[in-house]
Design a protein around this motif. Structure first.
Motif, short mmCIF file in Angstrom:
data_model
loop_
_atom_site.label_atom_id
_atom_site.label_comp_id
_atom_site.label_asym_id
_atom_site.label_seq_id
_atom_site.Cartn_x
_atom_site.Cartn_y
_atom_site.Cartn_z
N THR A 1 126.38 -17.54 63.80
CA THR A 1 125.56 -18.19 62.78
C THR A 1 126.11 -19.58 62.48
O THR A 1 125.37 -20.56 62.40
CB THR A 1 125.55 -17.34 61.48
OG1 THR A 1 125.16 -16.02 61.82
CG2 THR A 1 124.61 -17.92 60.45
N LYS B 1 125.23 -21.90 65.32
CA LYS B 1 123.80 -22.20 65.43
C LYS B 1 123.29 -23.10 64.31
O LYS B 1 122.17 -23.61 64.39
CB LYS B 1 122.98 -20.91 65.48
CG LYS B 1 123.09 -20.20 66.82
CD LYS B 1 122.21 -18.97 66.90
CE LYS B 1 122.35 -18.33 68.28
NZ LYS B 1 121.55 -17.10 68.37
N ILE C 1 119.26 -24.20 64.88
CA ILE C 1 118.50 -23.01 65.26
C ILE C 1 118.46 -22.12 64.02
O ILE C 1 117.50 -21.41 63.75
CB ILE C 1 119.18 -22.28 66.46
CG1 ILE C 1 118.98 -23.08 67.73
CG2 ILE C 1 118.68 -20.87 66.61
CD1 ILE C 1 117.59 -23.02 68.33
N ARG D 1 118.35 -31.60 68.74
CA ARG D 1 118.70 -30.60 69.76
C ARG D 1 118.74 -31.20 71.15
O ARG D 1 119.47 -30.72 72.02
CB ARG D 1 117.69 -29.45 69.72
CG ARG D 1 117.84 -28.60 68.47
CD ARG D 1 116.74 -27.60 68.37
NE ARG D 1 116.79 -26.89 67.10
CZ ARG D 1 115.77 -26.22 66.59
NH1 ARG D 1 114.62 -26.18 67.25
NH2 ARG D 1 115.88 -25.60 65.45
N TYR E 1 123.26 -26.76 74.90
CA TYR E 1 123.21 -25.42 74.31
C TYR E 1 123.28 -24.40 75.44
O TYR E 1 122.41 -24.36 76.31
CB TYR E 1 121.91 -25.28 73.52
CG TYR E 1 121.81 -24.06 72.64
CD1 TYR E 1 122.87 -23.65 71.84
CD2 TYR E 1 120.64 -23.32 72.59
CE1 TYR E 1 122.77 -22.55 71.03
CE2 TYR E 1 120.51 -22.21 71.77
CZ TYR E 1 121.58 -21.83 70.99
OH TYR E 1 121.46 -20.73 70.18
N GLY F 1 119.22 -17.62 79.47
CA GLY F 1 117.89 -18.08 79.07
C GLY F 1 117.31 -19.12 80.00
O GLY F 1 116.61 -20.03 79.56
N PRO G 1 113.42 -12.97 74.07
CA PRO G 1 113.61 -13.95 72.99
C PRO G 1 114.68 -14.99 73.32
O PRO G 1 114.65 -16.09 72.78
CB PRO G 1 114.02 -13.10 71.79
CG PRO G 1 114.34 -11.75 72.32
CD PRO G 1 113.63 -11.59 73.62
N ASN G 2 115.61 -14.64 74.23
CA ASN G 2 116.63 -15.63 74.60
C ASN G 2 116.01 -16.83 75.32
O ASN G 2 116.53 -17.94 75.24
CB ASN G 2 117.67 -14.99 75.52
CG ASN G 2 118.48 -13.96 74.77
OD1 ASN G 2 119.04 -14.25 73.73
ND2 ASN G 2 118.50 -12.74 75.28
N THR H 1 112.96 -18.08 74.78
CA THR H 1 112.33 -18.99 73.81
C THR H 1 113.40 -19.66 72.95
O THR H 1 113.25 -20.81 72.56
CB THR H 1 111.31 -18.25 72.93
OG1 THR H 1 111.87 -17.01 72.53
CG2 THR H 1 110.04 -17.98 73.69
N GLU H 2 114.50 -18.94 72.69
CA GLU H 2 115.55 -19.59 71.90
C GLU H 2 116.18 -20.74 72.69
O GLU H 2 116.45 -21.81 72.14
CB GLU H 2 116.64 -18.61 71.47
CG GLU H 2 117.58 -19.27 70.47
CD GLU H 2 118.81 -18.44 70.15
OE1 GLU H 2 118.65 -17.28 69.77
OE2 GLU H 2 119.92 -18.98 70.27
N ARG I 1 113.83 -23.66 72.42
CA ARG I 1 113.94 -24.34 71.13
C ARG I 1 115.26 -25.09 71.05
O ARG I 1 115.32 -26.22 70.57
CB ARG I 1 113.86 -23.32 69.98
CG ARG I 1 112.47 -22.75 69.78
CD ARG I 1 112.36 -22.09 68.41
NE ARG I 1 113.34 -21.04 68.21
CZ ARG I 1 114.09 -20.90 67.13
NH1 ARG I 1 113.98 -21.75 66.13
NH2 ARG I 1 114.97 -19.92 67.03
N GLY I 2 116.31 -24.46 71.54
CA GLY I 2 117.64 -25.06 71.46
C GLY I 2 117.74 -26.35 72.27
O GLY I 2 118.62 -27.17 72.03
#
Lengths: 321, 262
Positions: free
Chosen positions: A51, A54, A59, A83, A88, A94, B161-162, B164-165, B168-169
């Motif tokens: 947290t 981020k 985020i 950002r 990141y 991801g 969700p990772n 999309t995160e 966004r990140g």
């Protein structure tokens, strides 16, 4: 904001309170991170370390407090612009499965409106930086790569627009131990060259010692129990809590942070020679394998049980008893 | 209630077709061959019976049949397109809303639309808005909304969700995340829903004839009412063949539009 070297990050009294939760997730977190410094946030799951990280790229929006990068209050910036200037990397990587590796790496430069030629050159440069051959990998899709290769692409993607700041959330956590060691070593090399300001979250204290310039050991609500260099934390843990984190074998871990240089004594020895740039843990292994007799150091001198003990300040012959 | 709705979304959506096996598989050639065999068999049967009687001759001639096929395809395709135009944006809006209640209510209504017998829906609509083509389309749209709506919501919800995160990140705006990441990744699931709706639409369009909106339902009804099994059979087989062919074409489109690498 984009420049070659890292930026200063200042967090001042940053708190995060979630609605419907009695306790804040992060409470009054204050820390200053120097340009080019790699700071490890270490703590158990749920301590608020992720947290905290981020909130630096928003985020997660802080409930109160201020965060500045190079003196600029980031809460006043457009969050998408912010950002694009912060690399990141997350544990689950991801990568976008429907885009090729080259397209993945090109995401932020594209968002920033770079020219096609500049992007193409940059993508190739980034892939080479993480030791993936662009001619082989550019047109592949993420699922055609191994986990370690994917994580390298994740790092290349985060670095593509040359951001001064990188946030890394357990980036090597999901890889097998052998791949992890390799990625860590490569990353260490990479950081030595690029000198970004990096906030790196991990629950693995060994990883923190290996990679961090400074380590912040966190407890609940992201409270800083100790914030110091790996060597100082290992030598003088500030509390029981920190000591419990270090666990067994703090002395051996410290040896891994010291160079052979610091324990060379004069004299002759027989056996396989060891380099001055190696760490003392490797040197101790060599001595033990040499039946406890001193081993020679490349370029003159030797290391022995006694010289290692003197450098560490602890009698290493009694370690492990 | 909300939990039920979510489970409903995750378990009962139309699955995208499996692409493994490539283009040259029985699946690719099976459908057209089946359709050719069915139509060929039908023609053989009809010609082998000799001269049709006067009532049969009304339906069993090329001009009439082609006109009905044309009407049928038009009304089914048009409704399916209207369904897509309504249900996909609606699904996107619902998946954007944080409220589970909104999606539960909308999916509930769409469920009602599909669970109600189509004949009931079309007649109720005709009583309210009058008979004709537009009313028939409205009924078909109500009936076909659910699969596309549900698959759009599921298609977006199933994205890691990772991913999309990470998007966004890296500083993508919400609309960039939607159009560059979420929709491309949801395409296979959304198209699978559209395919289901298209096949529904072809089948259910047979009842358009009850409110004077044409289509192959007319052929079937003539065969039924005037006890001419050959006419009834012809109408039914042709409708089935249209459904199979459109499903086959949609399957090809699905493969072509599916993002690479997924």
């Amino acid at each position: 904001m984009a420049n070659k070297t890292g930026a200063t990050i200042e967090l001042l009294n940053v708190s995060k309170v979630y609605p419907n939760q009695p306790e804040p997730a992060v409470e009054n977190f204050t820390m200053t991170i120097n340009p080019g410094e790699l700071v490890m946030l270490v703590g158990p799951s749920g301590c608020g370390k992720t947290t905290t990280m981020k909130m630096i790229n928003r985020i997660i929006e802080p409930s109160s407090g201020s965060i500045k990068i190079d003196g600029q209050d980031i809460l006043t910036l457009d969050q998408n612009q912010l950002r694009r200037n912060i690399g990141y990397v997350i544990q689950q990587i991801g990568l976008f499965p429907h885009m090729t590796i080259a397209e993945n790496v090109a995401v932020v430069p594209t968002l920033l409106g770079w020219s096609k030629d500049k992007i193409r050159a940059r993508v190739a440069e980034m892939l080479e930086l993480v030791e993936l051959d662009p001619s082989v990998f550019s047109n592949r899709y993420p699922k055609q790569l191994s986990g370690g290769q994917q994580q390298r692409v994740g790092v290349a993607r985060a670095l593509s627009a040359d951001p001064p700041v990188m946030l890394m959330d357990e980036p090597f956590g999901a890889t097998d131990p052998i791949t992890r060691e390799r990625l860590q070593a490569e990353f260490q090399q990479l950081q030595a060259n690029i000198g970004k300001t990096i906030v790196f979250v991990t629950h693995d204290f060994e990883e923190a010692i290996k990679l961090g310039d400074r380590i912040a050991v966190l407890s609940k609500r992201s409270k800083i129990e100790q914030f110091d260099t790996p060597a100082n934390i290992l030598a003088n843990p500030a509390s029981e809590y920190v000591a419990s984190f270090i666990g067994e074998g703090a002395a051996l871990k410290r040896l891994a942070l010291m160079r052979v240089d610091s324990a060379v004594e004069s004299g002759n020895a027989t056996g396989p020679a060891i380099s001055r740039d190696e760490n003392l843990r490797v040197a101790l292994d060599s001595v033990v394998l040499n039946a406890g007799r001193p081993v020679p150091v490349v370029g003159g001198g030797r290391v022995s049980i006694e010289s290692i003990s003197a450098a560490l300040g602890i009698d290493v012959s009694r370690l492990g008893q | 209630m909300t939990v039920q709705a979510t489970e409903n979304v995750s378990t009962s959506y139309s699955q995208p077709s499996d692409r493994r096996g490539g283009f040259y598989t029985a699946k690719r050639f099976g459908t057209p061959l089946l359709v050719i065999a069915a139509l060929g068999g039908l023609l053989l049967f009809l010609y082998s019976r000799g001269e049709p009687d006067k009532i049969e001759a009304f339906a069993l001639n090329w001009d009439y049949m082609l006109a009905k096929i044309d009407e049928h395809i038009r009304i089914s395709l048009f409704s399916a397109i209207v369904v897509a135009l309504i249900a996909i944006p609606m699904g996107i809006v619902i998946s954007r809303s944080k409220s589970r209640i909104v999606s539960a209510v909308v999916l509930g209504l769409a469920n009602v639309g599909q669970a109600t017998p189509a004949v009931g829906v079309i007649i109720l609509l005709a009583l309210t808005f009058g008979i004709g083509w537009a009313t028939a389309v409205a009924a078909l749209v109500i009936y076909g909304l659910l699969p596309v709506l549900r698959n759009t919501i599921t298609g977006i919800a199933q994205i890691d969700p990772n991913i999309t995160e990470a998007a966004r990140g890296m500083g993508m705006r919400p609309l960039q995340v939607l159009f560059k990441i979420e929709l491309p990744l949801a395409v296979p699931v959304i198209l699978a829903g559209f395919r289901t709706a298209l096949v529904f639409s072809v089948g259910v369009a047979t009842i358009a004839t009850f409110i004077n909106a044409g289509g192959l339902g007319e052929v079937i009804v003539v065969g039924l009412k005037l006890t001419r099994p050959a006419v009834l059979l012809t109408g039914a087989i042709v409708v089935s063949c249209i459904a199979l062919l459109l499903d086959w074409l949609a399957g090809l489109a699905e493969d072509a539009l599916r993002p690479k690498g997924v």
